[in-house]
Scaffold this active site. Structure first.
Site: not given
Ligand code: URA
Length: 244
Positions: A113
Site C-alpha cells: 500500500d
Molecule cells: N497488507 C496490507 O494491509 N498492506 C500491505 O501493503 C501489505 C499487506
C-alpha cells in the site's frame, strides 16, 4: 545446452529504454556506443544476450544496464504507489528513468500500500513473478505492524486457525503466524497477498494498524542498512533465498 539468444544491438538497446532505433543509430555515429572497447558503428550487428553484455558494451562511457531477467530489491518509502498508472509518486520513479521504457516492463512482485514501507521486489521476469506470488508456493511475507490498541491475546490463535474470513470475501485466510513484540507491536507472517490483507486482519480483531513495514519475503530480508528509497539488483543466490 540451449542456444544462446542473440539480438541486433539497436533493437536490444531500444528495448532497454535507450531510445528509438534511429536515436541509437545516431548515438553510434557520434561514437557513443562501444562493444569490447571499440566504437560500434554498425548497429545492426547481432550480439548474444548474456549477462556479461553489460561488461562488454558501454553507452557514453557507462556500462550497459543489465539485460532482461533483472530482480530489484527496494526499501519502499511511505507515500509511494506500486502502480504504473496512478497520479502522484510511483515506486518506478525511484529507478533510472529509462527503465520505465524497458520491454519486457519492470513490475512490482505483488504490491505494498501507499502507506506501507519496506521490502519490495520488482522484476521484468514474468515467470519469477508468478512463482513468488502463487499461493501454492507458500512464500511467507513477514510484516511488522504497529497497532492503535493493545493486542488482547486472542489474535495469534485466531490468525493460525485458518478460519478468518475477511469482510466481503467468501474464502477463509490461510493460517498465518503472529509473533508478539510488545502490547502494540507484532510480526505477522502470511503466505497470501490479498488486498490490504494485514490491515484487514487486524481490523477483523477490532484493532487498527498504524504503521506497517515488510521485513522479509521467504528467506530474503531487507538489509538493515538500506534506507527508504534505496534499492539494489539481486544476484541469483539472493533470488534463490526467496524460496528457502
Ligand atoms: N497488507 C496490507 O494491509 N498492506 C500491505 O501493503 C501489505 C499487506
Amino acid at each position: 545446452m540451449g542456444k544462446i539468444p542473440t539480438s541486433r544491438i539497436d533493437k536490444l538497446l531500444s528495448s532497454m529504454g535507450y531510445g528509438s532505433r534511429s536515436e541509437i543509430a545516431r548515438m553510434a555515429k557520434r561514437g557513443g556506443i562501444t562493444l569490447d572497447a571499440a566504437n560500434l558503428r554498425d548497429v545492426t550487428k547481432r550480439v548474444p544476450i548474456t549477462p556479461d553484455l553489460s561488461a562488454r558494451v558501454e553507452i557514453d562511457g557507462e556500462a550497459l544496464d543489465p539485460v532482461a531477467g533483472i530482480v530489484i530489491l527496494m526499501n519502499k518509502p511511505l507515500g509511494m504507489t506500486c502502480s504504473h498508472k496512478e497520479d502522484g509518486s510511483l515506486v518506478y520513479d525511484i529507478l533510472p528513468e529509462r527503465w520505465n521504457r524497458r520491454a519486457p516492463a519492470i513490475s512490482t512482485i505483488g504490491r505494498l500500500d501507499k502507506q506501507t514501507s519496506g521490502l519490495l521486489l520488482l522484476t521484468d521476469d514474468g515467470g519469477l513473478l508468478h512463482r513468488i506470488i502463487s499461493p501454492k508456493r507458500h512464500v511467507t511475507k513477514i510484516y511488522r505492524a504497529k497497532l492503535a490498541r493493545p493486542l488482547d491475546g486472542t489474535e495469534g490463535d485466531l490468525f493460525a486457525s485458518g478460519q478468518v474470513m475477511l469482510e466481503g470475501e467468501d474464502r477463509p485466510l490461510a493460517p498465518a503466524e503472529l509473533q508478539v513484540v510488545s502490547e502494540t507491536e507484532a510480526l505477522l507472517s502470511v503466505t497470501e497477498g490479498r488486498y490490504h490483507q494485514v490491515r484487514r486482519m487486524f481490523a477483523a480483531t477490532g484493532n487498527r494498524v498504524e504503521k506497517l513495514h515488510r521485513e522479509r519475503i521467504g528467506g530474503l530480508s531487507l538489509p538493515d542498512d538500506m534506507a527508504p528509497g534505496e534499492w539494489k539488483l539481486l544476484c541469483e543466490e539472493e533470488v534463490a533465498l526467496i524460496f528457502r
